[in-house]
Structure formats: structure tokens, C-alpha cells
Scaffold this active site. Structure first.
Site, PDB file in Angstrom:
ATOM      1  N   HIS A  18      54.533  36.406  47.694  1.00 14.57           N
ATOM      2  CA  HIS A  18      53.583  37.317  47.072  1.00 14.57           C
ATOM      3  C   HIS A  18      52.719  37.954  48.145  1.00 14.57           C
ATOM      4  O   HIS A  18      52.295  37.291  49.083  1.00 14.57           O
ATOM      5  CB  HIS A  18      52.681  36.562  46.092  1.00 14.57           C
ATOM      6  CG  HIS A  18      51.720  37.464  45.392  1.00 14.57           C
ATOM      7  ND1 HIS A  18      52.064  38.180  44.270  1.00 14.57           N
ATOM      8  CD2 HIS A  18      50.445  37.808  45.675  1.00 14.57           C
ATOM      9  CE1 HIS A  18      51.038  38.913  43.882  1.00 14.57           C
ATOM     10  NE2 HIS A  18      50.043  38.706  44.722  1.00 14.57           N
ATOM     11  N   ARG A  30      37.878  42.658  34.973  1.00 15.07           N
ATOM     12  CA  ARG A  30      37.316  42.644  36.336  1.00 15.07           C
ATOM     13  C   ARG A  30      37.389  44.026  36.959  1.00 15.07           C
ATOM     14  O   ARG A  30      36.484  44.444  37.688  1.00 15.07           O
ATOM     15  CB  ARG A  30      38.082  41.634  37.200  1.00 15.07           C
ATOM     16  CG  ARG A  30      37.781  40.185  36.843  1.00 15.07           C
ATOM     17  CD  ARG A  30      38.787  39.239  37.475  1.00 15.07           C
ATOM     18  NE  ARG A  30      38.882  39.403  38.905  1.00 15.07           N
ATOM     19  CZ  ARG A  30      39.975  39.149  39.640  1.00 15.07           C
ATOM     20  NH1 ARG A  30      41.072  38.695  39.066  1.00 15.07           N
ATOM     21  NH2 ARG A  30      39.966  39.339  40.936  1.00 15.07           N
TER      22      ARG A  30
HETATM   23  N1  URA Z   1      46.267  40.546  42.869  1.00 12.70           N
HETATM   24  C1  URA Z   1      46.262  39.809  41.745  1.00 12.70           C
HETATM   25  O1  URA Z   1      47.310  39.508  41.182  1.00 12.70           O
HETATM   26  N2  URA Z   1      45.072  39.415  41.251  1.00 12.70           N
HETATM   27  C2  URA Z   1      43.885  39.688  41.843  1.00 12.70           C
HETATM   28  O2  URA Z   1      42.856  39.287  41.360  1.00 12.70           O
HETATM   29  C3  URA Z   1      43.917  40.474  43.016  1.00 12.70           C
HETATM   30  C4  URA Z   1      45.133  40.876  43.510  1.00 12.70           C
END
Ligand code: URA
Length: 434
Positions: free
Chosen positions: A86, A172
Site C-alpha cells: 500500500h 474527515r
Molecule cells: N489513505 C487512506 O486510506 N486513509 C487515510 O486516512 C489517508 C490515506
């Protein structure tokens, strides 16, 4: 158990108190069920922004997010140890699209669930959708079957995998609470754990074009994710990599697919190739092949050199309905060269400026649901450290119209700083936290 009172929990966190695991779980699961409103979770996130979460609280949050939906037992389904990767994302980041075929060609199955992007260019899914016919929405059964047959599948995250993250991330995004280490760490790790990974290679981007602007902040995020991995019994390695300039040359969806394919066949730009091979080596070293990092690197390089990685790439794209021929990718009607106004050395190539130029061309989304133009973008031909003569091509702008190309060319030129001295040596791989 006494009833959960969200306002009290928000107040206690605001005052810097530690919350119990079941209190955090109550908040998150209540929110996911629609029993706690957005405004209370928004206030909670802001309290976390100022007061933080300790490692135990962050794990409780991650665990609750995972429990908000279903989990995938990919390892059981495949009878293999599953390794995932990731990236926290940045400008020109098409790493998964090159890493997947190389790792799969080395005999390690790769099944990735990826996201779309808000911002400069699309996410991995948007990039893949630049390939005519490519389908990102396989059922779980088809996903597993394809990994078994081809060794690789990359699909969109299913609706029921960590639904709390989807809701919370949306909240968020509009309440200035994205850039908070425990919330980023739990958001990323909950999805990786729920997706069935046994081991995870994380790539935390650092610099102008990344969430984390400094190496110190990136290390803090890396440590938080490593700790979550430890608590969940997952092996995690975290690369800290440069995002002060775009990764590779291409920024824009179809352009990035072409560059990822070039890299799979050994013709990629040096910085991107190095990152891809390093990530592959680390995935192989964490896999059930029983090889170390050095042998992993050797096998990754061999898969590129002997054409087996390209072969997997083509079979993978076809398996998901796409045409792997680069000539099938959409091409922008206008290509404009951006030339050096004077001789010198590229001392800086601002990632964010290039990203914004690509966004303004239509390569990314400003708001959820915006359409993406897969053909447009920027290709940087000179990167930091390159010596250029007056009139040399610094970059190409791929645009829909002459007017759009002209505007983007001015933005791209402003991203380049030309000086007389060579810049400080700055490798792609800045550090490894494990
Ligand atoms: N990538 C994500 O998957 N979540 C986050 O909060 C920030 C970047």
C-alpha cells in the site's frame, strides 16, 4: 453495560483522557450503524487531532473499523501466505500496476483492493480504467478465481469491507481531520487487515506532493502502522520514499499505465524502476517463497528481463476485460512541449505543481463523482539533477485543447527550478522502518 454517551466521550478526549477500547468501539460501530450522527464523529476526530490516540486506542479504533464490515480470508482461499502493498499516494504513483505483475511472475499471488482518488490524478482504479474494457468490479469469487489462474487481480474495494472507513474518511475530508497520524494509520491498516493480508509492504511518501511533508512525520506514521501490524499479528515493512518530485515521468491516468507497462518490460524511468524493484523484493522476502531480500531482488529483475512479468501483465489485463496493447490507450489530441528557458541544472521539480497542472487538465477529481479525462496529463522528461540546454524539452503536456495545453504548460514550467549547481543527492528510497 452502561449506555454509550458520545458527548461524554468527546469531552473526555477533548480533555486529553484516554478512552477504553469498548468506548472507541461503541463510537465507531454506532456511527457505522447510523446511530451516532456525523457532527459527533466530526467533533471526536477534531478532539483526536489535538489530543491524539495512544497505540492501544489506535488499535481499538482499527479493530472496530474492521468489525464494521466483512473480512476476506484470502490466504485460506488461496492456501498461500498473502502479501499486500500500500502506498500513501502521491503524484505519478502507479507503483502497484508495475509491482503486481512482477511479483506474480515470481510465483507469489497478488490480490489487491484499491481506491479511487480525489486530487491530482485518479487512484489506481481510475488509472486502470484508462485501459479500454478494464473491469474493476469483480465479485469476490471471481477475484479469488482470477488470482488463482493468473496470479494477479486488482479490483475496487467492496462496499462491505471496512464500511466505517468509507464513512469516516468522507467526514474527515470535509472537516479538516484527514492529516492525523492515528486516523490515517487506522484507515490504511484496517483495509489491509480486512483484505486478508498476512504481510504488508507500506510505502509512505514524503515531501511536497505527500501527506507527510517531512521525514520525521513520515517516520511517526510508519511507526504507528507498524505497531498496528504487530498487534494484529501481521508482518509489516515500511518504505519511506521521496515525493518532493513526481514519481517517474508520467502524471495522468493513461500516461501512467503506459509508463507502468514500460517498467514491467524494463524500460521504465530510473527512480520509478528502483522503487518498483525494491518493493517487489520486499514483498517476495515476506512471502512464502522463503527467499531473502537479495534473492527477491534478483528474481524480480529476472522476471522483468525474461519477459515473464510482461506476460503476466498482459494476461492480467485481458482477464479483467481490458486490451493490454499500449496503442489502445486513449491519447490526448494536443501534445505541447515545455522547453527550458535557459541552460542549467534542474534543482527542483515541485510535485504538487505538476499534480495541480494534471488536475487542471482534467486528469483528477476536484469533487467526489467528477468525471476523469483518462487521456490528459503531464510527462516530465527532465527530473531533479538533470542538466539541460536552453530549449531542451523539460516536459510534455497532453491536453484536450490548445488553450488548456497553454495554461498547463505555464504551470508545468513554474514547477521547474533551474540553477547552476547540482542539487543534493536525493535517492528515491529515503529510509526503511521495520
Ligand atoms: N489513505 C487512506 O486510506 N486513509 C487515510 O486516512 C489517508 C490515506
Amino acid at each position: 453495560m452502561s449506555p454509550l454517551r458520545p458527548a461524554e466521550l468527546i469531552e473526555r478526549k477533548r480533555n486529553g483522557e484516554r478512552l477504553a477500547d469498548e468506548e472507541i468501539a461503541g463510537l465507531i460501530l454506532g456511527y457505522a450503524r447510523g446511530e451516532i450522527p456525523d457532527y459527533q464523529l466530526a467533533a471526536f476526530c477534531m478532539a483526536v487531532y489535538f489530543r491524539g490516540l495512544d497505540a492501544g486506542e489506535t488499535f481499538a479504533l482499527t479493530d472496530a473499523m474492521i468489525r464494521s464490515g466483512t473480512t476476506l480470508r484470502l490466504g485460506e482461499a488461496l492456501g498461500r501466505r498473502v502479501v499486500d502493498k500500500h502506498s500513501t499516494g502521491g503524484v505519478g504513483d502507479k507503483t502497484s500496476i508495475a509491482v503486481g505483475p512482477i511479483v506474480a511472475a515470481c510465483g507469489v499471488p497478488v490480490g489487491k483492493m484499491s481506491g479511487r482518488g480525489l486530487g491530482h490524478t485518479g487512484g489506481t482504479l481510475d488509472k486502470l480504467e484508462a485501459i479500454p474494457g478494464f473491469d474493476v468490479s469483480l465479485s469476490t469469487d471471481a477475484f479469488v478465481a482470477q488470482i488463482r489462474e493468473v496470479g494477479l487481480a486488482i479490483v475496487g474495494q467492496t462496499e462491505d469491507l471496512v464500511p466505517a472507513d468509507k464513512q469516516l474518511y468522507g467526514l474527515r475530508d470535509v472537516t479538516a481531520t484527514v492529516d492525523i497520524v492515528p486516523l490515517i494509520a487506522s484507515s490504511i491498516m484496517s483495509k489491509k487487515i480486512a483484505g486478508g493480508a498476512d504481510a504488508i509492504v507500506l510505502d509512505v511518501k514524503v515531501g511536497d506532493g505527500a501527506f507527510m511533508k517531512t521525514l520525521e512525520d513520515a517516520r511517526i506514521l510508519a511507526e504507528a502502522m507498524l505497531e498496528l501490524g504487530r498487534r494484529a499479528g501481521k508482518e509489516v515493512v515500511c518504505l519511506l520514499t521521496d515525493m518532493d518530485q513526481p514519481l517517474g515521468g508520467a502524471v495522468g491516468n493513461a500516461l501512467e499505465i503506459a509508463e507502468a507497462r514500460d517498467t514491467v518490460r524494463g524500460e521504465g524511468p530510473p527512480d520509478f524502476t528502483e522503487l518498483v524493484l525494491d518493493a517487489c523484493a520486499r514483498m517476495l522476502a515476506l512471502s512464502d517463497l522463503g527467499v531473502d531480500l537479495e534473492e527477491g531482488r534478483r528474481r524480480a529483475e529476472a522476471a522483468v528481463a525474461d519477459g515473464s512479468a510482461l506476460d503476466v501483465y498482459e494476461r492480467w489485463i485481458r482477464a479483467q476485460g481490458g486490451d493490454p496493447d499500449p496503442a489502445a490507450l486513449p491519447a490526448a489530441p494536443v501534445v505541447l512541449d515545455v522547453r527550458a528557458p535557459r541552460a542549467g541544472t534542474v534543482t527542483r521539480l515541485g510535485a504538487i505543481r505538476i499534480g495541480l497542472a494534471a488536475l487542471h487538465l482534467g486528469a483528477g477529481r476536484r469533487a467526489k463523482g467528477d468525471e476523469i479525462d483518462h487521456a490528459v496529463g503531464v510527462v516530465c522528461r527532465a527530473k531533479r539533477g538533470a542538466a539541460v540546454a536552453e530549449g531542451d524539452v523539460l516536459a510534455e503536456v497532453h491536453a484536450r485543447t490548445d488553450a488548456a495545453a497553454g495554461e498547463a504548460a505555464a504551470e508545468v514550467l513554474a514547477a521547474f527550478e533551474l540553477g547552476d549547481a547540482a542539487p543534493r543527492e536525493h535517492p528515491i528510497l529515503l529510509d526503511v522502518v521495520a
